[in-house]
Design a protein around this motif. Structure first.
Motif, PDB file in Angstrom:
ATOM      1  N   ARG A   1       0.822  -1.208   0.000  1.00  0.00           N
ATOM      2  CA  ARG A   1       0.000   0.000   0.000  1.00  0.00           C
ATOM      3  C   ARG A   1       0.860   1.264   0.000  1.00  0.00           C
ATOM      4  N   GLU A   2       2.045   1.183   0.624  1.00  0.00           N
ATOM      5  CA  GLU A   2       2.871   2.375   0.796  1.00  0.00           C
ATOM      6  C   GLU A   2       3.925   2.549  -0.300  1.00  0.00           C
ATOM      7  N   ARG A   3       4.438   1.461  -0.816  1.00  0.00           N
ATOM      8  CA  ARG A   3       5.505   1.521  -1.812  1.00  0.00           C
ATOM      9  C   ARG A   3       4.952   1.987  -3.146  1.00  0.00           C
TER      10      ARG A   3
ATOM     11  N   PRO B   1       0.846   3.264  -6.039  1.00  0.00           N
ATOM     12  CA  PRO B   1       1.202   2.181  -5.119  1.00  0.00           C
ATOM     13  C   PRO B   1       1.330   0.852  -5.866  1.00  0.00           C
ATOM     14  N   ILE B   2       2.296   0.041  -5.456  1.00  0.00           N
ATOM     15  CA  ILE B   2       2.451  -1.237  -6.147  1.00  0.00           C
ATOM     16  C   ILE B   2       1.256  -2.162  -5.887  1.00  0.00           C
ATOM     17  N   ALA B   3       0.450  -1.847  -4.876  1.00  0.00           N
ATOM     18  CA  ALA B   3      -0.764  -2.619  -4.639  1.00  0.00           C
ATOM     19  C   ALA B   3      -1.772  -2.463  -5.773  1.00  0.00           C
ATOM     20  N   ASP B   4      -1.567  -1.487  -6.644  1.00  0.00           N
ATOM     21  CA  ASP B   4      -2.466  -1.314  -7.797  1.00  0.00           C
ATOM     22  C   ASP B   4      -2.207  -2.330  -8.901  1.00  0.00           C
ATOM     23  N   PHE B   5      -1.046  -2.971  -8.892  1.00  0.00           N
ATOM     24  CA  PHE B   5      -0.689  -3.847 -10.007  1.00  0.00           C
ATOM     25  C   PHE B   5      -1.296  -5.238  -9.813  1.00  0.00           C
ATOM     26  N   GLN B   6      -1.936  -5.717 -10.875  1.00  0.00           N
ATOM     27  CA  GLN B   6      -2.718  -6.943 -10.759  1.00  0.00           C
ATOM     28  C   GLN B   6      -1.876  -8.145 -10.350  1.00  0.00           C
TER      29      GLN B   6
END
Length: 391
Positions: A274-276, A282-287
């Motif tokens: 969530r933070e990176r 954010p890398i949490a956006d990548f599927q």
């Protein structure tokens, strides 16, 4: 009765008392355990003062009878307590599990007099236990153990031999010891309750391990250790059956600890994702990463469901050995996968000691080995399915 965890997952708990108990454990884990875990593991320090706190709080005797100082809690609740402790620091969760295992022989097979004499101090008196089955040449083939107890003319027993891979070796206040009193094989083994300070009992230097450095693991040497007959647990020759009975329950403790460790790795990976930020978001956006986190979360939830199913079978007095082996196998393999993936989520940072996931990965490997390797769990499960192997 449901209980919401920090990640929003609903847990099913049987009573209001159980919900309050789990809330207490989370508070202790958050305030007393987690803040010091990384520093103490790196320094190889065992948190004896924490175990004294757990004992005073009634958390080291949860599944045992209240008349002996236990908590009277079902395994369904006790295992979730272990999960919480292990999620804060595996040394603490595993230590509580091993201590409970060490009390099993006395609680389940001791006489009323033996339980009254020893169990209250073991469950709530600040003592710490060790379980002594494995030996340098008898690990998975535990029935081949060589440590021998010989009965003297006065009725006392004298124990000679070496036990290996003993959690709390050298610091335990009491040891549940399996020793050979008869001929070869499983039927020649008897269980004893040995004081940790018995003359002739000594510990080798702790093993130098890749993980769990705060939890001492050492060989114990028995050199003419004299034990009174009133510390023999069960009948002569019953020791191996007692050991296996204890291990069925102990494997559930390992499974719960594995889920706690995997959950800690998942929480760290989610927080980091969530933070990176990379490529402006954010890398949490990548599927690809989202799918990885989804698989990790599924492993955690599936593991918990499996160990709780085995616990409920045990609580109902039904056969649970096969399910316990499945839970130990699945949960510890899942912990290895989840911690490996957590390192991958953090990338280069995951490989450094600045973040806890590299420690989680090293600790997860141990869980696939202790209290019956995962290869042995597969043997146990297969025997339940198709019977023993042909000779």
């Amino acid at each position: 009765m449901a209980d919401s965890t920090a990640d929003g997952v609903e847990r099913r708990l049987p009573t209001d008392e159980a919900r309050e108990l789990l809330s207490l454990v989370r508070d202790i884990a958050r305030r007393e355990i987690a803040p010091h875990a990384a520093e103490e593991e790196a320094a190889g320090r065992f948190p004896r003062e924490l175990f004294a706190l757990l004992s005073r709080s009634g958390l080291l005797g949860l599944p045992y009878a209240p008349e002996y100082g236990g908590g009277g809690q079902p395994y369904e609740v006790y295992l979730q307590v272990l999960e919480e402790l292990a999620s804060a620091r595996l040394t603490v969760g595993l230590g509580a599990s091993v201590h409970t295992l060490s009390c099993h022989a006395l609680a389940g097979f001791g006489t009323d007099e033996q339980r009254a004499a020893h169990l209250p101090a073991m469950l709530g008196g600040g003592l710490l236990g060790a379980y002594c089955l494995s030996e340098p040449s008898a690990g998975s083939d535990a029935a081949a153990l060589r440590t021998r107890a010989v009965r003297e003319a006065d009725g006392d027993w004298v124990i000679d031999g070496t036990k290996a891979w003993i959690t709390h070796g050298g610091i335990a206040d009491f040891c549940t010891v399996m020793a050979r009193t008869g001929g070869p094989g499983a039927r020649g083994i008897t269980a004893f309750l040995v004081p940790g300070d018995a003359p002739g009992l000594s510990a080798a230097p702790p093993e130098r391990k890749m993980g769990m450095k705060g939890s001492p693991t050492a060989q114990l040497h028995f050199d003419g250790v004299r034990v009174a007959d009133d510390r023999r647990l069960g009948t002569e020759g019953q020791g191996f059956a007692i050991a296996l009975d204890a291990l069925d329950s102990g494997r559930l403790g390992i499974a719960a600890c594995a889920v706690g460790l995997a959950r800690a790795a998942l929480d760290e990976a989610v927080s980091y994702a969530r933070e990176r930020r990379q490529f402006g978001r954010p890398i949490a956006d990548f599927q690809g990463l989202r799918f990885l986190l989804a698989d990790m979360a599924t492993q955690v939830e599936a593991g918990r469901a499996l160990y709780l199913e085995a616990a409920r079978l045990r609580d109902e007095g039904r056969a649970f050995g096969r399910c316990a082996a499945m839970a130990k196998l699945f949960c510890t393999d899942a912990a290895m996968r989840v911690t490996t993936d957590a390192v991958q989520v953090l990338g280069g940072y995951g490989y450094t000691a600045d973040f806890p996931v590299e420690r989680y990965l090293r600790e997860a490997k141990m869980l696939q080995i202790v209290e019956g390797t995962n290869q042995i769990q597969r043997v146990v499960i297969a025997r339940h399915l198709v019977g023993p192997e042909s000779r």
